[in-house]
Write an enzyme that holds these catalytic residues in place. Structure first.
Site, PDB file in Angstrom:
ATOM      1  N   GLU A  26      -2.154  -9.505   3.186  1.00  0.00           N
ATOM      2  CA  GLU A  26      -2.587 -10.023   4.446  1.00  0.00           C
ATOM      3  C   GLU A  26      -3.939  -9.886   4.488  1.00  0.00           C
ATOM      4  O   GLU A  26      -4.560 -10.323   5.443  1.00  0.00           O
ATOM      5  CB  GLU A  26      -1.722  -8.926   5.240  1.00  0.00           C
ATOM      6  CG  GLU A  26      -2.573  -7.479   5.668  1.00  0.00           C
ATOM      7  CD  GLU A  26      -1.981  -6.494   4.856  1.00  0.00           C
ATOM      8  OE1 GLU A  26      -1.556  -6.810   3.606  1.00  0.00           O
ATOM      9  OE2 GLU A  26      -2.182  -5.456   4.895  1.00  0.00           O
ATOM     10  N   HIS A  76      -3.720  -5.399  -0.680  1.00  0.00           N
ATOM     11  CA  HIS A  76      -3.134  -6.156   0.685  1.00  0.00           C
ATOM     12  C   HIS A  76      -3.079  -7.258   1.043  1.00  0.00           C
ATOM     13  O   HIS A  76      -4.106  -8.326   0.969  1.00  0.00           O
ATOM     14  CB  HIS A  76      -4.153  -5.468   1.930  1.00  0.00           C
ATOM     15  CG  HIS A  76      -3.799  -3.835   1.990  1.00  0.00           C
ATOM     16  ND1 HIS A  76      -3.150  -3.629   3.098  1.00  0.00           N
ATOM     17  CD2 HIS A  76      -4.485  -3.001   1.419  1.00  0.00           C
ATOM     18  CE1 HIS A  76      -3.232  -2.288   3.103  1.00  0.00           C
ATOM     19  NE2 HIS A  76      -4.068  -1.658   1.997  1.00  0.00           N
ATOM     20  N   CYS A  84       0.888  -1.229  -0.177  1.00  0.00           N
ATOM     21  CA  CYS A  84      -0.065  -0.109   0.009  1.00  0.00           C
ATOM     22  C   CYS A  84       0.878   1.231  -0.131  1.00  0.00           C
ATOM     23  O   CYS A  84       1.796   1.382  -0.697  1.00  0.00           O
ATOM     24  CB  CYS A  84      -1.013  -0.016   1.196  1.00  0.00           C
ATOM     25  SG  CYS A  84      -2.351   1.138   1.140  1.00  0.00           S
TER      26      CYS A  84
END
Lengths: 200, 254
Positions: A183, A181, A78
């Site tokens: 994650e 992202h 990001c």
């Protein structure tokens, strides 16, 4: 050991939870020594471009990062990707790490909602170890109002369409940056993190 | 293209997911972590947990639930219910939630939205609005608080706009007229709100069949759709919904 850079802006829990889940060894840190010693760096960016740069400077790791990023596998997530560029429309007059030529721009649209929030697909532009086993067109989770616009097309790893086709991932040697992202992107995201952790 | 999101919502009481109609006949529906994993497997794009724990001294149970879910499920999730301060927000976010939703507390103290957005970023702050038809309101819908029990006299569209200005990153819009009816989302309300703000709107309340989801996106202009009971009672899986959406040319994540 992977250095997960914490410059004090926010919550790295989702990144460290994902790293725990794939059983990666890491240390959350803002120390120059740790960054130098680490064999990989993950840089999850949170907050605004200008604040990120000034925090890195305050913690005296701005220059260290600049040097170490090119020496070992690096993954910016990001804002951690955006800060690799020279500047951003978010914080005019502030210089980023400047590893890549180009500018971070704001989405301009009268019809689309900004920030972009949700799952969007990636068009894979070139082969990369980071995306091993990740199909072209895979959906990943994004939350952002700004996107990197690199001068050099050759570093573009993925493109995503939101009003325009913008660069949602870069790869140059072992330096990677992703706007999405991993994650927060379910199985595919974990796969990408595993690929990164497995890099030599 | 950005996909439309399908979001299962779970009510959590004292650390367990419960189901029931209008807080009556509440039954245990399982472990939050297991259900989160199940919905994740079905292809849910996000999850919402609503803490309906009655006593405030048991709030920390929710923090534990959040941290357990965050260790095992790697899609975004929102936690709402009883969040009244920046400190409450911090606890939940630090435990691993991506977003928190505020409803009553934001109506009573709108600066909470602003403080939260400044502290954690707009992307973390979801403004939950419970709205009900009321022709006396400027735009025809009134905001309710306290789980739909208290009318506020506030116009829902004006409140949505104000919430956006204060820094909310998304709006979770529940139609009280439709909630629990299975008659479909309130498309008029959803469209009005979605057209008045430039942040994503999650439609909620009233879904009963697959077509209702498609309508929320095509006619209601929603960015995401939330449902609870159709998932809990296993009427449809997330996959059923997505297969149908795809057939109807609504872009959803594979």
């Amino acid at each position: 050991m992977i250095a997960v850079i914490d410059y004090g802006a926010g919550n790295l829990k989702s990144v460290t939870n994902a790293l725990d889940f794939i059983k990666a060894r890491y240390k959350v840190t803002s120390s120059a020594e740790d960054i130098k010693k680490a064999d990989k760096i993950i840089f999850p960016g949170v907050g605004a471009f200008g604040d990120c740069v000034s925090s890195l400077k305050k913690k005296k790791i701005f220059d260290v990062l600049k040097k170490e990023i090119v020496k070992k596998p690096f993954l910016g997530i990001c804002l951690g990707m955006q800060v690799l560029f020279e500047s951003s429309e978010e914080s005019s007059g502030i210089e980023g790490l400047g590893l890549f030529k180009g500018k971070v721009r704001k989405f301009q649209s009268k019809t689309l909602k900004i920030p972009q929030i949700g799952w969007n697909s990636i068009n894979v532009m070139k082969k990369s170890e980071l995306l091993k086993g990740v199909a072209d067109g895979s959906y990943l989770y994004l939350v952002h109002s700004y996107y990197a616009d690199p001068d050099d097309e050759k570093i573009v790893l993925t493109k995503t369409s939101y009003g325009i086709d913008y660069c949602s991932g870069i790869a140059d040697g072992n330096v990677f940056g992703v706007q999405f992202h991993p994650e927060r992107s379910g199985e595919i995201g974990l796969r990408i993190l595993k690929n990164f952790v497995g890099l030599k | 293209m950005l996909a439309k999101r399908i979001i299962p919502c779970m009510d959590v009481r004292d650390g367990r997911v419960v189901k029931g109609i209008n807080f009556v006949n509440i039954k245990d529906a399982g472990d939050p972590v297991e259900l989160a994993e199940e919905y994740n497997k079905q292809g849910a794009d996000e999850l919402v947990f609503l803490d309906i724990t009655a006593s405030s001294d048991k709030r920390d149970t929710m923090v534990n639930v959040v941290s357990e879910v965050a260790k095992k499920v790697f899609i975004p999730f929102t936690v709402g219910g009883g969040i009244r301060s920046v400190e409450d927000m911090r606890k939940i976010l630090n435990a691993g939630a991506d977003k928190i939703s505020v409803n009553t507390a934001a109506v009573e103290n709108p600066s909470l939205i602003n403080e939260g957005a400044l502290k954690f970023g707009s992307q973390c702050i979801v403004l939950a609005i419970d709205a009900k038809k009321n022709p006396k309101m400027k735009n025809g819908f009134e905001v309710y608080t306290y789980g739909g029990r208290k009318p506020t006299g506030i116009d829902a569209i004006s409140w949505a706009k104000k919430g956006e200005k204060l820094g909310a990153g998304e709006i979770l819009l529940t139609s009280m007229d439709r909630d629990g009816t299975k008659k479909g989302f309130d498309l008029e309300l959803t469209k009005k709100i979605s057209g008045s703000v430039n942040i994503p709107v999650i439609a909620s309340g009233g879904v009963g069949n697959l077509e209702h989801f498609v309508e929320a996106f095509t006619k209601g202009k929603a960015d995401a759709a939330l449902a609870a009971s159709i998932f809990h009672y296993k009427e449809y899986t997330v996959k059923d919904i997505k297969d149908y959406c795809r057939k109807e040319k609504v872009v959803v994540r594979e």
